[in-house]
Design an enzyme around this catalytic site. Structure first.
Site, short mmCIF file in Angstrom:
data_model
loop_
_atom_site.label_atom_id
_atom_site.label_comp_id
_atom_site.label_asym_id
_atom_site.label_seq_id
_atom_site.Cartn_x
_atom_site.Cartn_y
_atom_site.Cartn_z
N ARG A 1 38.67 35.31 -2.99
CA ARG A 1 39.76 35.01 -2.05
C ARG A 1 39.78 33.54 -1.61
O ARG A 1 40.35 33.20 -0.58
CB ARG A 1 39.72 35.93 -0.84
CG ARG A 1 39.90 37.41 -1.19
CD ARG A 1 39.98 38.27 0.05
NE ARG A 1 40.22 39.67 -0.33
CZ ARG A 1 39.24 40.56 -0.55
NH1 ARG A 1 37.98 40.18 -0.42
NH2 ARG A 1 39.53 41.80 -0.88
N LYS B 1 49.66 23.30 -4.81
CA LYS B 1 50.33 24.35 -5.58
C LYS B 1 49.55 24.62 -6.85
O LYS B 1 49.26 23.70 -7.62
CB LYS B 1 51.77 23.94 -5.92
CG LYS B 1 52.72 24.03 -4.75
CD LYS B 1 54.08 23.45 -5.05
CE LYS B 1 54.89 24.30 -5.98
NZ LYS B 1 56.29 23.79 -6.11
N GLU C 1 58.19 11.93 -13.13
CA GLU C 1 57.89 12.32 -11.75
C GLU C 1 57.82 11.09 -10.84
O GLU C 1 58.15 11.18 -9.65
CB GLU C 1 56.59 13.11 -11.69
CG GLU C 1 56.64 14.47 -12.38
CD GLU C 1 57.45 15.51 -11.59
OE1 GLU C 1 57.89 15.21 -10.46
OE2 GLU C 1 57.63 16.63 -12.11
N LYS D 1 54.68 12.23 -2.32
CA LYS D 1 54.33 13.65 -2.36
C LYS D 1 53.44 14.01 -1.18
O LYS D 1 53.60 15.08 -0.57
CB LYS D 1 53.63 14.00 -3.67
CG LYS D 1 53.35 15.49 -3.78
CD LYS D 1 53.25 15.99 -5.19
CE LYS D 1 53.25 17.52 -5.22
NZ LYS D 1 53.10 18.07 -6.58
N GLU E 1 56.45 25.08 0.88
CA GLU E 1 57.79 25.00 0.32
C GLU E 1 58.81 25.83 1.10
O GLU E 1 59.65 26.52 0.54
CB GLU E 1 57.77 25.45 -1.16
CG GLU E 1 58.85 24.82 -2.00
CD GLU E 1 58.65 25.06 -3.49
OE1 GLU E 1 58.52 24.08 -4.22
OE2 GLU E 1 58.60 26.24 -3.92
N ARG F 1 59.74 20.59 1.33
CA ARG F 1 59.03 20.41 0.06
C ARG F 1 59.94 20.66 -1.15
O ARG F 1 59.66 20.18 -2.25
CB ARG F 1 57.81 21.32 0.01
CG ARG F 1 56.94 21.08 -1.22
CD ARG F 1 55.59 21.74 -1.12
NE ARG F 1 54.81 21.51 -2.33
CZ ARG F 1 53.51 21.63 -2.42
NH1 ARG F 1 52.80 21.96 -1.36
NH2 ARG F 1 52.87 21.42 -3.54
N ASN G 1 61.42 19.25 -6.06
CA ASN G 1 61.92 19.95 -7.25
C ASN G 1 63.19 19.33 -7.81
O ASN G 1 63.88 19.95 -8.63
CB ASN G 1 62.16 21.43 -6.94
CG ASN G 1 60.86 22.20 -6.81
OD1 ASN G 1 59.93 21.99 -7.58
ND2 ASN G 1 60.78 23.08 -5.83
N HIS H 1 64.12 19.86 -11.43
CA HIS H 1 63.27 20.90 -11.99
C HIS H 1 63.98 22.21 -12.30
O HIS H 1 63.46 23.00 -13.09
CB HIS H 1 62.09 21.16 -11.04
CG HIS H 1 61.05 20.09 -11.06
ND1 HIS H 1 61.34 18.78 -10.77
CD2 HIS H 1 59.71 20.13 -11.33
CE1 HIS H 1 60.22 18.05 -10.86
NE2 HIS H 1 59.23 18.85 -11.19
N HIS I 1 62.86 23.27 -15.79
CA HIS I 1 62.03 24.44 -16.09
C HIS I 1 62.74 25.38 -17.07
O HIS I 1 62.08 26.02 -17.90
CB HIS I 1 61.70 25.20 -14.80
CG HIS I 1 60.60 24.57 -14.02
ND1 HIS I 1 60.35 24.88 -12.70
CD2 HIS I 1 59.67 23.64 -14.34
CE1 HIS I 1 59.32 24.18 -12.26
NE2 HIS I 1 58.89 23.42 -13.24
N HIS J 1 56.94 18.36 -19.96
CA HIS J 1 57.49 18.61 -18.63
C HIS J 1 58.34 17.44 -18.14
O HIS J 1 59.46 17.63 -17.66
CB HIS J 1 56.34 18.88 -17.65
CG HIS J 1 56.78 19.02 -16.22
ND1 HIS J 1 57.46 20.13 -15.75
CD2 HIS J 1 56.65 18.18 -15.16
CE1 HIS J 1 57.73 19.97 -14.46
NE2 HIS J 1 57.25 18.80 -14.08
#
Length: 358
Positions: A119, A141, A183, A225, A235, A239, A243, A246, A250, A262
């Protein structure tokens, strides 16, 4: 030159350490209580993973090197399950740590393995690619891919630290380095226009790790960032601006079975988002054209196959920003003025795609 330290604030604050030859900072990022360390590394990077293992052994840690497949092949359920089994065999406890060494895919996997083992155990990330340094390793993330989409399974798990040794960039394949620039350019459009100025003043320098502004470009992108994720780890609002580009990006990656870089996909996605903003009356044609000129100047693509729209539109249905059946895009209302476009008309979506079709 001394290392730059950029703070990422929040409930679990940490530092991003940036510089050349900064591997000696790694034990300090782990803290004094960690004894056993699992070094999850890209199997194609023994020349980088080796010094990491040595530095940790010399600081008194029991170190286990765990190679994983290179690139997106690492972000699979089977690879993750294999790491869990290896963690069990070597006895990783809650007072131990995982160190991820490699590109964004490797640090995504290592971070999620750390987040899900017992965990949650400590993770320190050592990104070795431009994309990893300015994007994947910063922000907490983590995740893996499944057949239905990229990064759909994951967790928010802030690392204990991120170590960006700029010397590793010199070994990158040129096209992979260019991919990471997407990016950085994104950070320029959404928050820090000085990045765009630096790229426009010297595109050839920006496209090389030996360029005169490499360190400044990396530091500026990381600061963008860090500022965003410090304010919004999970997010829930702000946040989402990270994206930008993206949603379509994606979908392109999924259509290409993740064999498409990417950054190349995000570059195309940014031009699409810019065209979407223009057609919605929110962005000037001049700023749309600036997207194309900046991205093209460093060798990034700005168009995609004309007949691919039905597949891409279907791929966007599982975008993480969607809410129910409502598709949401990050767009710009001007330079460094990110905003959202919710539930755009299907005709508008198709019209924007025609502007980038080749």
């Amino acid at each position: 030159m001394t290392a730059t330290r950029i703070a990422v604030r929040g409930a679990d604050p940490y530092e991003v350490v940036i510089g050349a030859g900064v591997l000696g900072e790694l034990p300090g990022l782990l803290g004094g209580k960690v004894r056993t360390v699992a070094v999850v590394h890209d199997e194609s990077l023994p020349e980088i993973a080796g010094p990491v293992v040595k530095a940790l052994e010399e600081s008194g840690h029991a170190v286990h090197a765990l190679p994983v497949p290179a690139g997106e092949a690492a972000k699979e359920v089977g690879v993750l399950a294999g790491l869990w089994s290896r963690f069990a065999r070597i006895g990783i406890t809650r007072s131990d740590a995982v160190v991820g060494v490699g590109g964004g895919a490797t640090t995504d996997l290592a971070g999620f393995a750390a987040a899900s083992w017992l965990r949650g155990v400590k993770a320190v990330l050592v990104p070795t690619t431009l994309l990893g340094m300015v994007d994947a390793a910063v922000g907490g993330k983590t995740g893996i891919n499944i057949a239905e989409g990229k990064n759909l399974v994951g967790a928010f798990h802030p690392p204990a630290g991120v170590l960006c040794d700029l010397t590793t960039l010199m070994t990158m394949p040129h096209e992979d380095y260019i991919s990471g620039l997407a990016e950085i350019v994104k950070a320029g459009f959404i928050a820090d226009p000085r990045i765009l100025d630096l790229v426009e003043d010297d595109p050839a320098g920006a496209a090389s790790p030996a360029g005169p502004h490499t360190r400044e470009l990396v530091e500026r992108a990381v600061r963008v960032k860090a500022d965003v994720v410090s304010a919004d780890l999970r997010e829930s609002g702000l946040r989402e601006i990270l994206n930008y580009g993206h949603t379509l990006g994606h979908a392109i990656e999924k259509a290409e079975d993740y064999r498409f870089r990417h950054g190349h996909a995000v570059a195309i996605g940014m031009v699409y988002a810019a065209e979407l903003g223009r057609l919605a009356g929110r962005l000037s044609a001049d700023l749309v054209e600036r997207h194309r000129t900046v991205l093209t100047s460093v060798g990034l693509p700005t168009a995609y196959a004309a007949d691919a729209w039905p597949v891409l539109r279907d791929g966007m249905r599982v975008d993480k920003k969607a809410r129910g059946a409502t598709l949401r895009f990050v767009v710009l209302d001007g330079l460094a003025r990110p905003a959202r476009l919710e539930g755009p008309d299907e005709d508008l979506l198709a019209a924007a795609y025609r502007e980038i079709a080749q």
